[in-house]
Design a protein around this motif. Structure first.
Motif, mmCIF file in Angstrom:
data_model
loop_
_atom_site.group_PDB
_atom_site.id
_atom_site.type_symbol
_atom_site.label_atom_id
_atom_site.label_comp_id
_atom_site.label_asym_id
_atom_site.label_seq_id
_atom_site.Cartn_x
_atom_site.Cartn_y
_atom_site.Cartn_z
ATOM 1 N N ALA A 34 -17.896 19.645 -3.971
ATOM 2 C CA ALA A 34 -17.734 19.809 -5.398
ATOM 3 C C ALA A 34 -16.851 18.120 -5.566
ATOM 4 O O ALA A 34 -16.962 17.777 -6.967
ATOM 5 N N SER A 35 -16.664 17.619 -5.476
ATOM 6 C CA SER A 35 -15.638 16.118 -5.821
ATOM 7 C C SER A 35 -15.803 15.217 -4.188
ATOM 8 O O SER A 35 -15.128 15.195 -3.240
ATOM 9 N N ILE A 36 -16.050 13.823 -4.611
ATOM 10 C CA ILE A 36 -15.627 12.841 -3.562
ATOM 11 C C ILE A 36 -15.542 11.739 -4.327
ATOM 12 O O ILE A 36 -15.449 11.172 -5.296
ATOM 13 N N ARG A 37 -13.928 10.844 -3.840
ATOM 14 C CA ARG A 37 -13.457 9.853 -4.104
ATOM 15 C C ARG A 37 -13.180 9.508 -3.132
ATOM 16 O O ARG A 37 -12.635 9.568 -1.737
ATOM 17 N N LEU A 38 -13.494 7.359 -3.302
ATOM 18 C CA LEU A 38 -12.994 6.542 -1.768
ATOM 19 C C LEU A 38 -12.328 5.808 -2.663
ATOM 20 O O LEU A 38 -12.589 5.068 -3.429
ATOM 21 N N TYR A 39 -10.921 5.304 -1.643
ATOM 22 C CA TYR A 39 -10.905 4.296 -2.718
ATOM 23 C C TYR A 39 -10.335 3.756 -1.000
ATOM 24 O O TYR A 39 -10.031 4.177 0.239
ATOM 25 N N TYR A 40 -8.706 2.877 -1.556
ATOM 26 C CA TYR A 40 -8.437 1.957 -0.249
ATOM 27 C C TYR A 40 -6.480 1.819 -0.650
ATOM 28 O O TYR A 40 -6.317 1.908 -2.121
ATOM 29 N N ARG A 41 -6.271 1.584 -0.437
ATOM 30 C CA ARG A 41 -4.496 1.500 -0.832
ATOM 31 C C ARG A 41 -4.093 -0.197 -0.444
ATOM 32 O O ARG A 41 -5.003 -1.040 0.538
ATOM 33 N N ALA A 42 -3.464 -0.618 -0.940
ATOM 34 C CA ALA A 42 -2.669 -2.015 -1.312
ATOM 35 C C ALA A 42 -1.288 -2.443 -1.388
ATOM 36 O O ALA A 42 -1.118 -1.571 -2.558
ATOM 37 N N CYS A 43 -0.364 -3.440 -0.701
ATOM 38 C CA CYS A 43 0.382 -4.060 -1.020
ATOM 39 C C CYS A 43 0.188 -4.890 -1.927
ATOM 40 O O CYS A 43 -0.919 -5.626 -3.094
ATOM 41 N N PRO A 44 0.890 -4.380 -3.912
ATOM 42 C CA PRO A 44 1.247 -4.917 -4.414
ATOM 43 C C PRO A 44 2.014 -6.004 -4.754
ATOM 44 O O PRO A 44 2.425 -6.258 -3.741
ATOM 45 N N ASP A 45 1.411 -6.841 -5.917
ATOM 46 C CA ASP A 45 2.202 -8.377 -6.186
ATOM 47 C C ASP A 45 3.593 -7.949 -5.742
ATOM 48 O O ASP A 45 4.391 -7.578 -5.695
ATOM 49 N N LYS A 56 -1.448 -9.406 -4.371
ATOM 50 C CA LYS A 56 -1.829 -8.077 -3.965
ATOM 51 C C LYS A 56 -2.993 -8.378 -2.662
ATOM 52 O O LYS A 56 -3.946 -9.084 -2.994
ATOM 53 N N THR A 57 -2.524 -7.229 -1.982
ATOM 54 C CA THR A 57 -3.777 -7.571 -0.436
ATOM 55 C C THR A 57 -3.900 -6.400 -0.363
ATOM 56 O O THR A 57 -2.784 -4.830 0.177
ATOM 57 N N GLY A 58 -5.430 -6.079 -0.153
ATOM 58 C CA GLY A 58 -5.335 -4.674 0.923
ATOM 59 C C GLY A 58 -5.321 -4.393 2.325
ATOM 60 O O GLY A 58 -4.425 -5.356 2.643
ATOM 61 N N ALA A 59 -4.967 -2.887 2.430
ATOM 62 C CA ALA A 59 -4.034 -2.550 3.812
ATOM 63 C C ALA A 59 -4.549 -2.816 5.268
ATOM 64 O O ALA A 59 -6.183 -2.614 4.729
ATOM 65 N N HIS A 60 -4.380 -2.809 5.785
ATOM 66 C CA HIS A 60 -4.216 -3.439 7.238
ATOM 67 C C HIS A 60 -6.399 -4.815 6.701
ATOM 68 O O HIS A 60 -6.353 -4.787 7.582
ATOM 69 N N SER A 61 -5.624 -5.414 6.157
ATOM 70 C CA SER A 61 -6.325 -6.748 6.131
ATOM 71 C C SER A 61 -5.588 -7.988 7.917
ATOM 72 O O SER A 61 -6.085 -9.010 7.080
ATOM 73 N N GLY A 62 -5.019 -8.096 7.788
ATOM 74 C CA GLY A 62 -4.048 -9.188 8.828
ATOM 75 C C GLY A 62 -3.120 -9.773 8.020
ATOM 76 O O GLY A 62 -2.670 -8.751 7.090
ATOM 77 N N PRO A 63 -2.243 -11.146 8.973
ATOM 78 C CA PRO A 63 -1.365 -11.672 8.444
ATOM 79 C C PRO A 63 -1.603 -11.994 7.031
ATOM 80 O O PRO A 63 -3.030 -12.853 7.037
ATOM 81 N N TRP A 101 4.218 -3.426 2.422
ATOM 82 C CA TRP A 101 4.734 -4.683 3.290
ATOM 83 C C TRP A 101 5.552 -5.058 4.220
ATOM 84 O O TRP A 101 6.564 -3.928 3.979
ATOM 85 N N ARG A 102 5.344 -5.423 5.437
ATOM 86 C CA ARG A 102 5.873 -5.107 6.195
ATOM 87 C C ARG A 102 6.841 -6.475 5.944
ATOM 88 O O ARG A 102 7.547 -7.432 5.290
ATOM 89 N N SER A 103 8.366 -6.410 7.105
ATOM 90 C CA SER A 103 9.072 -7.186 7.115
ATOM 91 C C SER A 103 8.214 -9.114 7.463
ATOM 92 O O SER A 103 7.302 -9.049 7.527
#
Length: 327
Positions: free
Chosen positions: A186-197, A207-214, A239-241
Motif C-alpha cells: 500500500a505504501s513505499i517510501r525510499l530515502y536516506y539519512r544525512a548529517c546537516p550543515d 550536509k553529507t549523506g550517512a555512511h559516506s566516509g571521512p 556527526w561523529r566527533s
C-alpha cells in the motif's frame, strides 16, 4: 500535582547523568538528522512498474486507503515479480525504506515472505534478475479470502527504517517477488539519512549523506588549521566527533564559535585558543585584528623585546646615537 511530579521526574538523577555524559562526549551541539526522500508511492498518480509475468502484479485503488496506487499480486500462486523504474540515488550512500503491506493467510498454513530486491546500477535494467534479495517481509496479522476489501487496511503492517544496504552507482531499482496467494503493497517510501550543515569547533561541515566516509571540513573565517579537520556521518545521520583542529589566527580570538578580530587597544600575537590581550603600557593599536602593539610617540623598545613588554621613554642620547651611530 501530577504535572509537578512529571517535571520533577524529567530532571531526575538519570537525566542529569545523561546530560553529563553527552557533554563530556562532545562539547558542540548536534543538529537533528535529516531524511532525504528519493521516492514515495503516496505521491504518485501511477507507478508503471514492470510485472513478470505480465499482469500478475496490478495497480489498484484500495478502498479506505488514501495516497497513491497500491500494488496487488492476487491472481494466482507461483513466482511473480514487479520491477520499479530507475531512481537516481543523488547523495545517498545507504538506502532506507518505509513500507506498508497486507498478506493473505495461506491454505497450506505456511506463509510465503514478500522478497525485496535492490539493483545498484548506472543505467535502467528492463528485466527482473533473480538473486540480490535484501529483505524477507512477513506479516503476523493476516486477512482471509472471506474478508471484504474494506477490511484490508486493518491488516496493513507498516515497517519503518528498513535497511536496504549500500548504493554506489548513479541510481538503483527496487523489485518485489512473491509466491504466496495474495499480497498488497500500500505504501513505499525510499530515502536516506544525512548529517546537516554544522559549524562547530571553529570548523564548518556541509550536509553529507550517512555512511559516506571521512569528510574534510573548512576552518571558519579568521581561523587556521593545526591539523586537517575531519568528521564522518554515522548511519543515524549524526556527526561523529571531529578529528583535527582549527584555531583562531593571530589578531583574532574565539567567541561564539567564530574568530573575532581583536578590538583596538588589544592584540594577539600567536595562533591558538588564547584571548586578545590589553596593550602593555605606552603602546597602542590603530586597527582591529592587530598582532602586536606599537609604541606611543616618544617611547620605544628593543626589537628583541617580547610583545607583552611595555615601551620606555626614549632618551635624547639614545635618539642621537640612533641617527649617528659611532664606529
Amino acid at each position: 500535582m501530577a504535572v509537578y511530579k512529571t517535571i520533577m521526574y524529567s530532571v531526575g538523577p538519570g537525566s542529569v547523568l545523561l546530560w553529563m555524559l553527552l557533554w563530556g562526549a562532545d562539547c558542540d551541539t548536534q543538529p537533528q538528522a535529516e531524511e532525504v526522500e528519493l521516492f514515495s508511492s503516496d505521491k504518485q498518480l501511477t507507478l508503471g512498474w514492470r510485472s513478470e509475468p505480465l499482469n500478475l502484479w496490478n495497480e489498484i485503488k484500495l478502498p479506505f486507503v488514501t495516497g497513491g496506487p497500491v500494488l496487488q499480486a492476487c491472481v494466482k500462486r507461483g513466482q511473480r515479480s514487479v520491477l520499479s523504474k530507475w531512481i537516481e540515488r543523488r547523495d545517498a550512500h545507504h538506502l532506507l525504506m518505509d513500507i506498508s503491506i497486507a498478506q493473505e493467510e495461506e491454505s497450506s498454513g505456511e506463509l510465503s515472505p514478500l522478497k525485496v530486491h535492490l539493483f545498484d546500477t548506472d543505467n535502467a535494467i528492463t528485466r527482473f534478475l533473480n538473486g540480490q534479495t535484501v529483505l524477507d517481509l512477513q506479516n503476523s496479522k493476516l486477512f482471509s479470502n472471506s474478508d471484504p476489501p474494506s477490511s484490508i487496511p486493518k491488516h496493513l503492517n507498516r515497517s519503518l527504517s528498513l535497511n536496504l544496504g549500500p548504493v554506489t552507482r548513479r541510481g538503483f531499482q527496487l523489485a518485489f517477488s512473491y509466491t504466496g496467494e495474495c499480497v498488497f503493497i500500500a505504501s513505499i517510501r525510499l530515502y536516506y539519512r544525512a548529517c546537516p550543515d554544522i559549524v562547530s569547533n571553529l570548523t564548518s561541515f556541509v550536509k553529507t549523506g550517512a555512511h559516506s566516509g571521512p569528510v574534510l571540513g573548512h576552518c571558519v573565517e579568521g581561523a587556521v588549521e593545526s591539523s586537517p579537520p575531519v568528521r564522518e556521518c554515522d548511519m543515524d545521520g549524526v556527526w561523529r566527533s571531529q578529528q583535527g583542529v582549527c584555531s583562531c589566527e593571530r589578531g583574532h580570538e574565539e567567541m561564539d564559535n567564530t574568530c573575532k578580530a581583536c578590538r583596538i587597544g588589544y592584540y594577539k600575537s600567536t595562533n591558538g585558543r588564547g584571548k586578545c590581550q590589553l596593550c602593555p603600557p605606552n603602546t597602542r593599536t590603530t586597527k582591529e585584528g592587530s598582532e602586536n602593539c606599537e609604541c606611543l610617540k616618544g617611547f620605544s623598545r628593543l626589537p628583541s623585546d617580547p610583545h607583552d613588554l611595555g615601551c620606555s621613554k626614549t632618551s635624547k642620547h639614545f635618539r642621537v646615537e640612533e641617527k649617528h651611530p659611532t664606529a
